[in-house]
Design a protein around this motif. Structure first.
Motif, PDB file in Angstrom:
ATOM      1  N   SER A 103      -9.688  -6.941  -6.053  1.00  0.00           N
ATOM      2  CA  SER A 103     -11.154  -6.949  -6.016  1.00  0.00           C
ATOM      3  C   SER A 103     -11.745  -5.540  -6.065  1.00  0.00           C
ATOM      4  O   SER A 103     -12.875  -5.342  -6.528  1.00  0.00           O
ATOM      5  N   THR A 104     -10.977  -4.542  -5.603  1.00  0.00           N
ATOM      6  CA  THR A 104     -11.471  -3.164  -5.604  1.00  0.00           C
ATOM      7  C   THR A 104     -11.010  -2.371  -6.818  1.00  0.00           C
ATOM      8  O   THR A 104     -11.330  -1.188  -6.945  1.00  0.00           O
ATOM      9  N   GLY A 105     -10.242  -3.012  -7.696  1.00  0.00           N
ATOM     10  CA  GLY A 105      -9.744  -2.313  -8.877  1.00  0.00           C
ATOM     11  C   GLY A 105      -8.639  -1.342  -8.575  1.00  0.00           C
ATOM     12  O   GLY A 105      -8.375  -0.415  -9.359  1.00  0.00           O
ATOM     13  N   ASP A 106      -7.949  -1.520  -7.456  1.00  0.00           N
ATOM     14  CA  ASP A 106      -6.924  -0.587  -7.002  1.00  0.00           C
ATOM     15  C   ASP A 106      -5.517  -1.174  -7.125  1.00  0.00           C
ATOM     16  O   ASP A 106      -4.591  -0.733  -6.462  1.00  0.00           O
ATOM     17  N   MET A 107      -5.348  -2.190  -7.987  1.00  0.00           N
ATOM     18  CA  MET A 107      -4.045  -2.826  -8.134  1.00  0.00           C
ATOM     19  C   MET A 107      -3.124  -1.977  -9.002  1.00  0.00           C
ATOM     20  O   MET A 107      -3.578  -1.213  -9.860  1.00  0.00           O
ATOM     21  N   THR A 108      -1.820  -2.120  -8.761  1.00  0.00           N
ATOM     22  CA  THR A 108      -0.819  -1.471  -9.600  1.00  0.00           C
ATOM     23  C   THR A 108      -0.897  -2.046 -11.019  1.00  0.00           C
ATOM     24  O   THR A 108      -1.552  -3.057 -11.261  1.00  0.00           O
ATOM     25  N   ASP A 109      -0.178  -1.423 -11.948  1.00  0.00           N
ATOM     26  CA  ASP A 109      -0.193  -1.917 -13.334  1.00  0.00           C
ATOM     27  C   ASP A 109       0.320  -3.351 -13.419  1.00  0.00           C
ATOM     28  O   ASP A 109      -0.277  -4.201 -14.082  1.00  0.00           O
ATOM     29  N   VAL A 110       1.450  -3.598 -12.777  1.00  0.00           N
ATOM     30  CA  VAL A 110       2.018  -4.946 -12.742  1.00  0.00           C
ATOM     31  C   VAL A 110       2.289  -5.308 -11.287  1.00  0.00           C
ATOM     32  O   VAL A 110       2.468  -4.435 -10.434  1.00  0.00           O
ATOM     33  N   PHE A 111       2.289  -6.591 -10.990  1.00  0.00           N
ATOM     34  CA  PHE A 111       2.535  -6.993  -9.603  1.00  0.00           C
ATOM     35  C   PHE A 111       3.185  -8.365  -9.547  1.00  0.00           C
ATOM     36  O   PHE A 111       3.034  -9.194 -10.437  1.00  0.00           O
ATOM     37  N   TRP A 112       3.922  -8.567  -8.479  1.00  0.00           N
ATOM     38  CA  TRP A 112       4.676  -9.798  -8.205  1.00  0.00           C
ATOM     39  C   TRP A 112       3.856 -10.606  -7.202  1.00  0.00           C
ATOM     40  O   TRP A 112       3.502 -10.110  -6.130  1.00  0.00           O
ATOM     41  N   TYR A 113       3.562 -11.858  -7.548  1.00  0.00           N
ATOM     42  CA  TYR A 113       2.775 -12.688  -6.638  1.00  0.00           C
ATOM     43  C   TYR A 113       3.092 -14.151  -6.889  1.00  0.00           C
ATOM     44  O   TYR A 113       3.728 -14.519  -7.883  1.00  0.00           O
ATOM     45  N   ASN A 114       2.624 -14.987  -5.976  1.00  0.00           N
ATOM     46  CA  ASN A 114       2.877 -16.422  -6.054  1.00  0.00           C
ATOM     47  C   ASN A 114       2.377 -17.028  -7.361  1.00  0.00           C
ATOM     48  O   ASN A 114       1.414 -16.566  -7.961  1.00  0.00           O
ATOM     49  N   SER A 115       3.010 -18.094  -7.747  1.00  0.00           N
ATOM     50  CA  SER A 115       2.465 -18.977  -8.770  1.00  0.00           C
ATOM     51  C   SER A 115       1.860 -20.179  -8.040  1.00  0.00           C
ATOM     52  O   SER A 115       1.952 -20.286  -6.823  1.00  0.00           O
ATOM     53  N   GLY A 116       1.231 -21.079  -8.777  1.00  0.00           N
ATOM     54  CA  GLY A 116       0.681 -22.276  -8.144  1.00  0.00           C
ATOM     55  C   GLY A 116      -0.636 -22.050  -7.444  1.00  0.00           C
ATOM     56  O   GLY A 116      -1.471 -21.258  -7.872  1.00  0.00           O
ATOM     57  N   SER A 117      -0.815 -22.734  -6.303  1.00  0.00           N
ATOM     58  CA  SER A 117      -2.124 -22.790  -5.647  1.00  0.00           C
ATOM     59  C   SER A 117      -2.631 -21.425  -5.195  1.00  0.00           C
ATOM     60  O   SER A 117      -3.829 -21.144  -5.275  1.00  0.00           O
ATOM     61  N   LEU A 118      -1.742 -20.555  -4.706  1.00  0.00           N
ATOM     62  CA  LEU A 118      -2.196 -19.252  -4.234  1.00  0.00           C
ATOM     63  C   LEU A 118      -2.690 -18.377  -5.385  1.00  0.00           C
ATOM     64  O   LEU A 118      -3.592 -17.561  -5.205  1.00  0.00           O
ATOM     65  N   LEU A 119      -2.121 -18.563  -6.568  1.00  0.00           N
ATOM     66  CA  LEU A 119      -2.614 -17.824  -7.729  1.00  0.00           C
ATOM     67  C   LEU A 119      -4.065 -18.210  -8.035  1.00  0.00           C
ATOM     68  O   LEU A 119      -4.888 -17.355  -8.379  1.00  0.00           O
ATOM     69  N   GLN A 120      -4.376 -19.486  -7.894  1.00  0.00           N
ATOM     70  CA  GLN A 120      -5.724 -19.956  -8.224  1.00  0.00           C
ATOM     71  C   GLN A 120      -6.784 -19.270  -7.365  1.00  0.00           C
ATOM     72  O   GLN A 120      -7.939 -19.146  -7.769  1.00  0.00           O
ATOM     73  N   ALA A 121      -6.384 -18.831  -6.187  1.00  0.00           N
ATOM     74  CA  ALA A 121      -7.357 -18.265  -5.245  1.00  0.00           C
ATOM     75  C   ALA A 121      -7.690 -16.796  -5.517  1.00  0.00           C
ATOM     76  O   ALA A 121      -8.578 -16.245  -4.874  1.00  0.00           O
ATOM     77  N   ILE A 122      -6.982 -16.156  -6.470  1.00  0.00           N
ATOM     78  CA  ILE A 122      -7.252 -14.734  -6.703  1.00  0.00           C
ATOM     79  C   ILE A 122      -7.922 -14.491  -8.056  1.00  0.00           C
ATOM     80  O   ILE A 122      -7.904 -13.378  -8.575  1.00  0.00           O
ATOM     81  N   ASN A 123      -8.518 -15.554  -8.616  1.00  0.00           N
ATOM     82  CA  ASN A 123      -9.391 -15.418  -9.782  1.00  0.00           C
ATOM     83  C   ASN A 123      -8.725 -14.677 -10.940  1.00  0.00           C
ATOM     84  O   ASN A 123      -9.194 -13.616 -11.364  1.00  0.00           O
ATOM     85  N   PRO A 124      -7.636 -15.219 -11.483  1.00  0.00           N
ATOM     86  CA  PRO A 124      -6.899 -14.491 -12.523  1.00  0.00           C
ATOM     87  C   PRO A 124      -7.723 -14.159 -13.769  1.00  0.00           C
ATOM     88  O   PRO A 124      -7.487 -13.130 -14.406  1.00  0.00           O
ATOM     89  N   ALA A 125      -8.689 -15.006 -14.100  1.00  0.00           N
ATOM     90  CA  ALA A 125      -9.487 -14.730 -15.304  1.00  0.00           C
ATOM     91  C   ALA A 125     -10.237 -13.402 -15.200  1.00  0.00           C
ATOM     92  O   ALA A 125     -10.482 -12.735 -16.213  1.00  0.00           O
ATOM     93  N   GLN A 126     -10.577 -13.009 -13.969  1.00  0.00           N
ATOM     94  CA  GLN A 126     -11.316 -11.769 -13.763  1.00  0.00           C
ATOM     95  C   GLN A 126     -10.420 -10.575 -13.434  1.00  0.00           C
ATOM     96  O   GLN A 126     -10.849  -9.427 -13.580  1.00  0.00           O
ATOM     97  N   THR A 127      -9.195 -10.850 -12.989  1.00  0.00           N
ATOM     98  CA  THR A 127      -8.371  -9.760 -12.457  1.00  0.00           C
ATOM     99  C   THR A 127      -7.083  -9.486 -13.227  1.00  0.00           C
ATOM    100  O   THR A 127      -6.447  -8.458 -12.998  1.00  0.00           O
ATOM    101  N   MET A 128      -6.686 -10.388 -14.132  1.00  0.00           N
ATOM    102  CA  MET A 128      -5.390 -10.251 -14.803  1.00  0.00           C
ATOM    103  C   MET A 128      -5.532 -10.277 -16.316  1.00  0.00           C
ATOM    104  O   MET A 128      -6.490 -10.814 -16.866  1.00  0.00           O
ATOM    105  N   VAL A 129      -4.539  -9.747 -16.983  1.00  0.00           N
ATOM    106  CA  VAL A 129      -4.504  -9.754 -18.442  1.00  0.00           C
ATOM    107  C   VAL A 129      -4.078 -11.135 -18.932  1.00  0.00           C
ATOM    108  O   VAL A 129      -3.073 -11.691 -18.476  1.00  0.00           O
ATOM    109  N   ASP A 130      -4.837 -11.698 -19.851  1.00  0.00           N
ATOM    110  CA  ASP A 130      -4.542 -12.999 -20.449  1.00  0.00           C
ATOM    111  C   ASP A 130      -3.374 -12.846 -21.420  1.00  0.00           C
ATOM    112  O   ASP A 130      -3.427 -12.042 -22.358  1.00  0.00           O
TER     113      ASP A 130
END
Length: 433
Positions: free
Chosen positions: A87-114
């Motif tokens: 949310s602050t634009g301070d994420m690393t280039d790539v990152f390891w995170y959950n798939s499934g329901s927890l992914l849905q909660a971090i708004n991938p359309a706004q924060t991740m590369v399609d």
């Protein structure tokens, strides 16, 4: 199962990353193709070992690209760190995170590369894509392997007592009777680690889906409930029945997951409702866990429909703020390749099959992973509910401890979980709640 099963560790260790003066901005590569990527992972033993194997192998094959790894805690603390950095634009280039329901909660359309349609995905199995997608767009590649959620069992105990892997719940309970009569704990329970109490419920989802194919959709829409859907309530009833028939180990309320795995590997207990991912971390000290412990899905009511619930691999994603898109995509393409699986196999015993076309389990894979591979090969798996619905109530593990300890009737436990789920669904703003 949310992230509560991951090892909680020390505070976040942040490694300073120096900007290379030779690197261009945006997705433009440096003149010589060099780049430095930053990579955020959780600090659990399995993740750090897997990530090291991946990055070492990638950098050896791509000497002009350097990857600097940062670690974060697991669990809810780590979830909050990921959300904050995105949310602050301070994420690393790539990152390891959950798939499934927890992914849905971090708004991938706004924060991740399609990555939809990108060659990065060419080796990723299509069955995996939905758990790293939102709104029909794909954002990640699989990190590691599938994990089975069902019954880990001691194969030597089964051989000694002449038992067969059960295909129905009635057969499972008959096996438990014989095991108990032989003076061996039939069902290991480890309720001090409260998350371990959830497996009879969460691991039963294959049977729920088989009985009610549209359960996930109706559940997400607020129409289907655990308490009023017999197939879904069955998991709570299984917990209660195991307690009532006194199949559990003495001191189950104070026993830990580590103690449960040890008890199973040593043959002091025959069954443990657990994730296959619990085995690799103990192979070094309990090598027999790799060969003596097998896996089968929680049995349902129809032997012809016996299958297993699986937990999909976490994903590796590219932050939309990354200025090294070409290098990041090259790394993700490697992660989603048979070569990456080979690198992982040398460092970490896989807990199940890969979601990468052409990736194979090694000949020395643990028996539980081989058993899970059979379910996958035969098309007898279903992802856990949290991978097909964004709704996962936070209090399930407390509810299942109470049901599994005889303190709460199963029907009441199901109703309590429905209320718990309702709170979370409203927080997510889902329609129908």
């Amino acid at each position: 199962m949310k992230t509560s099963h991951r090892i909680m560790g020390a505070a976040l260790a942040v490694l300073a990353t120096a900007a290379l003066t030779s690197c261009g901005s945006g997705s433009e590569p440096a003149a010589d193709g060099s780049a430095t990527l930053t990579f955020l992972i959780d600090n659990s033993q399995g993740t750090t070992a897997t990530a090291k194997a991946l990055t070492d192998a990638f950098m050896q094959a791509n000497p002009k690209i350097k990857i600097e790894t940062e670690t974060r805690p697991g669990g809810s603390e780590g979830d909050n760190i990921v959300k904050t950095r995105l949310s602050t634009g301070d994420m690393t280039d790539v990152f390891w995170y959950n798939s499934g329901s927890l992914l849905q909660a971090i708004n991938p359309a706004q924060t991740m590369v399609d990555l939809t349609g990108d060659p990065v995905l060419q080796n990723v199995q299509k069955d995996y894509l939905p758990v790293v997608s939102q709104g029909g767009k794909v954002y990640g590649v699989p990190a590691g392997t599938l994990t089975g959620g069902g019954i880990l069992y001691n194969r030597k105990v089964y051989d000694k007592l002449g038992l067969k892997v059960p295909a129905t719940w009635a057969e499972f309970m008959a096996n438990n009777d014989k095991i108990k009569a032989a003076g061996i704990t039939a069902v290991i329970s480890t309720f001090k680690d409260t998350w371990t109490s959830q497996l009879f419920v969460l691991g039963d989802y294959y049977n729920v889906q088989a009985a009610v194919p549209n359960f996930a959709q109706e559940y997400t829409a607020g129409k289907a409930k655990f308490a009023t859907t017999p197939a879904a309530l069955a998991g709570f009833e299984h917990l209660a029945e195991v307690f009532t028939k006194k199949y559990m180990n003495d001191g189950y309320g104070s026993a830990t997951n580590d103690q449960g795995v040890k008890m199973l590997a040593e043959g002091k207990g025959a069954h443990y409702a657990m994730l296959s991912g619990a085995l690799p971390p103990v192979i070094e000290t309990l090598p027999q866990a790799g060969t003596d412990v097998g896996f089968f899905g929680i049995p349902g009511t129809d032997a012809t429909k016996h299958g297993a619930t699986v937990w999909e691999p976490s994903g590796i994603y590219i932050a939309k703020t990354s200025e090294k898109l070409d290098a990041a995509k090259k790394f993700l393409a490697f992660v989603a390749s048979p070569a990456a699986a080979d690198a992982i196999n040398k460092a970490v015993p896989p807990t199940g099959p890969y979601r990468i076309t052409g990736a194979k389990l090694p000949d020395n894979a643990i028996q539980a992973a081989k058993d899970l591979q059979t379910y996958v090969d035969e098309g007898r798996t279903a992802p856990a509910l949290e991978f097909v619905s964004p709704v996962k109530g936070p209090s399930l593990e407390q509810i299942t401890v109470a049901v599994g300890s005889g303190l709460t009737p199963p029907a009441e436990g199901g109703a309590q979980y429905d209320k718990d789920v309702e709170k979370q669904a409203k927080q997510l703003g889902l329609d129908g709640w």
